[in-house]
Design a protein around this motif. Structure first.
Motif, PDB file in Angstrom:
ATOM      1  N   ASP A 139       0.916  -1.219   0.071  1.00  0.00           N
ATOM      2  CA  ASP A 139      -0.015  -0.026  -0.080  1.00  0.00           C
ATOM      3  C   ASP A 139       0.941   1.103  -0.023  1.00  0.00           C
ATOM      4  N   ALA A 140       1.894   1.158   0.716  1.00  0.00           N
ATOM      5  CA  ALA A 140       2.892   2.276   0.759  1.00  0.00           C
ATOM      6  C   ALA A 140       3.532   2.852  -0.340  1.00  0.00           C
ATOM      7  N   GLU A 141       3.747   1.505  -1.097  1.00  0.00           N
ATOM      8  CA  GLU A 141       4.669   1.580  -2.391  1.00  0.00           C
ATOM      9  C   GLU A 141       3.709   2.676  -3.603  1.00  0.00           C
ATOM     10  N   VAL A 142       2.363   2.055  -3.623  1.00  0.00           N
ATOM     11  CA  VAL A 142       1.592   2.679  -4.390  1.00  0.00           C
ATOM     12  C   VAL A 142       1.237   4.008  -3.843  1.00  0.00           C
ATOM     13  N   CYS A 143       1.029   4.407  -2.441  1.00  0.00           N
ATOM     14  CA  CYS A 143       0.840   5.745  -2.111  1.00  0.00           C
ATOM     15  C   CYS A 143       1.870   6.625  -2.377  1.00  0.00           C
ATOM     16  N   ARG A 144       3.138   6.033  -2.296  1.00  0.00           N
ATOM     17  CA  ARG A 144       4.303   6.751  -2.475  1.00  0.00           C
ATOM     18  C   ARG A 144       4.196   7.427  -3.958  1.00  0.00           C
ATOM     19  N   LYS A 145       4.100   6.821  -4.795  1.00  0.00           N
ATOM     20  CA  LYS A 145       3.945   7.506  -6.266  1.00  0.00           C
ATOM     21  C   LYS A 145       2.886   8.720  -6.264  1.00  0.00           C
ATOM     22  N   ILE A 146       1.535   8.472  -5.523  1.00  0.00           N
ATOM     23  CA  ILE A 146       0.800   9.366  -5.572  1.00  0.00           C
ATOM     24  C   ILE A 146       1.345  10.578  -4.856  1.00  0.00           C
ATOM     25  N   LEU A 147       1.863  10.472  -3.493  1.00  0.00           N
ATOM     26  CA  LEU A 147       2.473  11.493  -2.867  1.00  0.00           C
ATOM     27  C   LEU A 147       3.446  12.404  -3.548  1.00  0.00           C
ATOM     28  N   GLU A 148       4.421  11.700  -4.279  1.00  0.00           N
ATOM     29  CA  GLU A 148       5.512  12.411  -4.938  1.00  0.00           C
ATOM     30  C   GLU A 148       5.022  13.265  -6.092  1.00  0.00           C
ATOM     31  N   ASP A 149       3.728  13.225  -6.445  1.00  0.00           N
ATOM     32  CA  ASP A 149       3.114  13.930  -7.434  1.00  0.00           C
ATOM     33  C   ASP A 149       2.364  15.012  -6.661  1.00  0.00           C
ATOM     34  N   VAL A 150       1.516  14.720  -5.782  1.00  0.00           N
ATOM     35  CA  VAL A 150       0.804  15.661  -4.918  1.00  0.00           C
ATOM     36  C   VAL A 150       1.409  16.564  -4.094  1.00  0.00           C
ATOM     37  N   LYS A 151       2.739  16.155  -3.463  1.00  0.00           N
ATOM     38  CA  LYS A 151       3.439  16.936  -2.596  1.00  0.00           C
ATOM     39  C   LYS A 151       2.742  17.610  -1.404  1.00  0.00           C
ATOM     40  N   PRO A 152       1.919  16.696  -0.657  1.00  0.00           N
ATOM     41  CA  PRO A 152       0.946  17.477   0.375  1.00  0.00           C
ATOM     42  C   PRO A 152       1.730  17.938   1.593  1.00  0.00           C
ATOM     43  N   ASP A 153       1.136  19.115   2.016  1.00  0.00           N
ATOM     44  CA  ASP A 153       1.724  19.769   3.268  1.00  0.00           C
ATOM     45  C   ASP A 153       1.603  18.810   4.597  1.00  0.00           C
ATOM     46  N   TRP A 154       0.192  18.409   4.324  1.00  0.00           N
ATOM     47  CA  TRP A 154      -0.409  17.351   5.406  1.00  0.00           C
ATOM     48  C   TRP A 154      -0.901  16.109   4.941  1.00  0.00           C
ATOM     49  N   LEU A 155      -0.444  14.990   5.463  1.00  0.00           N
ATOM     50  CA  LEU A 155      -0.873  13.580   5.026  1.00  0.00           C
ATOM     51  C   LEU A 155      -1.940  13.156   6.197  1.00  0.00           C
ATOM     52  N   VAL A 156      -3.247  13.022   6.044  1.00  0.00           N
ATOM     53  CA  VAL A 156      -3.943  12.525   7.093  1.00  0.00           C
ATOM     54  C   VAL A 156      -4.289  11.071   6.911  1.00  0.00           C
ATOM     55  N   LEU A 170       6.306   6.607   4.388  1.00  0.00           N
ATOM     56  CA  LEU A 170       5.791   7.845   3.730  1.00  0.00           C
ATOM     57  C   LEU A 170       6.203   9.260   4.328  1.00  0.00           C
ATOM     58  N   GLN A 171       6.862   9.025   5.450  1.00  0.00           N
ATOM     59  CA  GLN A 171       6.978  10.174   6.170  1.00  0.00           C
ATOM     60  C   GLN A 171       7.585  11.327   5.344  1.00  0.00           C
ATOM     61  N   ALA A 172       8.636  10.978   4.397  1.00  0.00           N
ATOM     62  CA  ALA A 172       9.362  11.712   3.857  1.00  0.00           C
ATOM     63  C   ALA A 172       8.708  12.455   2.899  1.00  0.00           C
ATOM     64  N   PHE A 173       7.354  12.203   2.591  1.00  0.00           N
ATOM     65  CA  PHE A 173       6.720  12.678   1.213  1.00  0.00           C
ATOM     66  C   PHE A 173       5.434  13.743   1.839  1.00  0.00           C
ATOM     67  N   ALA A 174       5.515  14.046   2.887  1.00  0.00           N
ATOM     68  CA  ALA A 174       4.325  15.075   3.560  1.00  0.00           C
ATOM     69  C   ALA A 174       5.311  15.729   4.635  1.00  0.00           C
ATOM     70  N   LEU A 175       4.896  17.113   4.775  1.00  0.00           N
ATOM     71  CA  LEU A 175       5.710  17.977   5.607  1.00  0.00           C
ATOM     72  C   LEU A 175       5.141  17.594   7.177  1.00  0.00           C
ATOM     73  N   ARG A 176       3.838  17.227   6.985  1.00  0.00           N
ATOM     74  CA  ARG A 176       3.343  16.772   8.652  1.00  0.00           C
ATOM     75  C   ARG A 176       2.216  15.574   8.397  1.00  0.00           C
ATOM     76  N   LEU A 177       1.941  14.798   9.702  1.00  0.00           N
ATOM     77  CA  LEU A 177       1.168  13.623   9.589  1.00  0.00           C
ATOM     78  C   LEU A 177       0.359  13.871  10.561  1.00  0.00           C
ATOM     79  N   LEU A 178      -1.076  13.783  10.335  1.00  0.00           N
ATOM     80  CA  LEU A 178      -2.067  13.583  11.119  1.00  0.00           C
ATOM     81  C   LEU A 178      -2.973  12.205  11.085  1.00  0.00           C
ATOM     82  N   VAL A 179      -2.725  11.537  12.444  1.00  0.00           N
ATOM     83  CA  VAL A 179      -3.529  10.307  12.673  1.00  0.00           C
ATOM     84  C   VAL A 179      -4.767  10.629  13.055  1.00  0.00           C
ATOM     85  N   ILE A 180      -5.756  10.000  12.644  1.00  0.00           N
ATOM     86  CA  ILE A 180      -7.260   9.918  13.260  1.00  0.00           C
ATOM     87  C   ILE A 180      -7.271   8.318  13.563  1.00  0.00           C
TER      88      ILE A 180
END
Length: 373
Positions: free
Chosen positions: A96-113, A127-137
């Protein structure tokens, strides 16, 4: 939230997961968008997904296929303790992380929720290197995270429950005061509370979540036939379009002794709760909606992970509780008889209203904005 912030959500809905995780993420996303943020959703196409709903709200969607899902009946090859709900993901966290990494590389989010019981530090570390901040719910406090901000909107948990599960410096938002409720609930709070000044049993709302795999709704309608309700009573049932027992419930509604309507995918749940005298509903996220509006509730536990929150609400005097779906036929008539007492209705309403005021989203946005610097 600062304008032009980009936020990515990793969340799923399915027949097994239900719809609540996606619904609360949509609430947060809509508030973020109102503040100028651009939001993306990353979701796997499980049976019962809500991708069409997310698209209808105007958000960017990134679809993860279920074609390569192969972990539902076993653990990944990596020998580690997996989350108790790992099977909900459908693939290994690493996949899952492998597929999401490719998406996040393109999106370049400030936050990953991230709102997913199947994900923990393994996925987050990848995936922590691909978002500036991480929010977990989270709701469970049963696995470790490496997030910057953690939200648990449930009653019964405290910050101590997460002390050994998050890194030093992680900000914690724990309790129903942070519940992610749509703006309509705070807006309707005064009107709904005023209705409770003259408690009665004229309008019953039945809502067991968008999926209700166990058909608690059908059992509830059958049990209500055995209840001493006023002749003037009416019943409203709310279900999701993906509910597997929808047709059966619709048929049962036509045979009820009182006028009974079945509504699908409503967009005015707040108004319907506010206009009801009691709700017979599932434990989970909608608990805080009912508390905000002070609606007396007969709560049904549909899953083991709902038990602790439901018991906390029972201890706070906010609900009548049915702990197992199979107990509905026996316990619901007794609960209805208890609520025939106006003082009981008033007490449940008064205790519920103290739990949540409906302004949690604003508190979460403030924390996110503060951390943006």
């Amino acid at each position: 939230m600062v304008n032009k912030t980009t936020v990515a959500f990793r969340v799923d809905a399915s027949l097994q997961i239900g719809s609540g995780h996606v619904m609360r993420c949509l609430t947060l996303a809509e508030a973020l968008r109102d503040g100028g943020a651009k939001c993306h959703f990353i979701c796997r196409e499980h049976p019962g997904h809500l991708l069409d709903l997310i698209c209808s709200k105007g958000f960017n969607i990134h679809r993860l296929s279920t074609v390569d899902s192969a972990v539902s009946s076993g653990r990944p090859a990596l020998q580690r303790v997996e989350p108790a709900h790992a099977h909900w993901l459908g693939v290994a966290q690493s996949k899952d992380a492998e597929v999401c990494r490719k998406i996040l590389e393109d999106v370049k989010p400030d936050w990953l929720v991230v709102d997913h019981y199947a994900l923990d530090t393994q996925w987050e570390t990848a995936l922590q290197a691909f978002a500036l901040r991480l929010l977990v719910i989270d709701d469970l406090a049963d696995r470790k995270h490496i997030c910057d901000l953690l939200l648990d909107q449930n009653l019964g948990h405290t910050e101590l429950d997460y002390a050994a599960l998050v890194p030093n410096g992680c900000r914690l938002m724990v309790g129903p005061q942070y519940a992610l409720l749509r703006p309509e609930f705070a807006r309707l709070r005064k009107q709904s509370l005023e209705r409770r000044a003259s408690p009665s049993l004229q309008h019953i709302l039945v809502t067991m979540g968008g999926i209700d795999q166990a058909n608690a709704t059908g059992l509830t309608l059958q049990a209500l036939k055995m209840c001493p309700l006023p002749v003037s009573c009416r019943i409203s049932v709310v279900m999701g379009l993906n509910a597997p027992n929808l047709a059966e419930v619709a048929d049962a509604a036509t045979n009820m002794p009182w006028p009974t309507e079945v509504l699908v995918n409503v967009t005015d749940m707040g108004e319907r709760m506010a206009s009801s005298d009691i709700v017979i509903g599932a434990a989970g996220g909608t608990s805080w909606e009912r508390c905000c509006l002070g609606v007396p509730t007969i709560m049904v536990v549909l899953a083991d992970n709902q038990k602790s929150g439901a018991e906390a609400l029972l201890s706070s005097g906010c609900v009548e509780l049915i702990e197992k779906v199979r107990d509905i036929p026996v316990q619901l008539p007794a609960a209805i008889r208890a609520l025939a007492n106006e003082s009981t209705l008033s007490a449940l309403s008064e205790n519920a209203r103290r739990i949540c005021d409906g302004l949690g989203v604003q508190q979460v946005l403030k924390q996110m904005s503060d951390m943006n610097g």
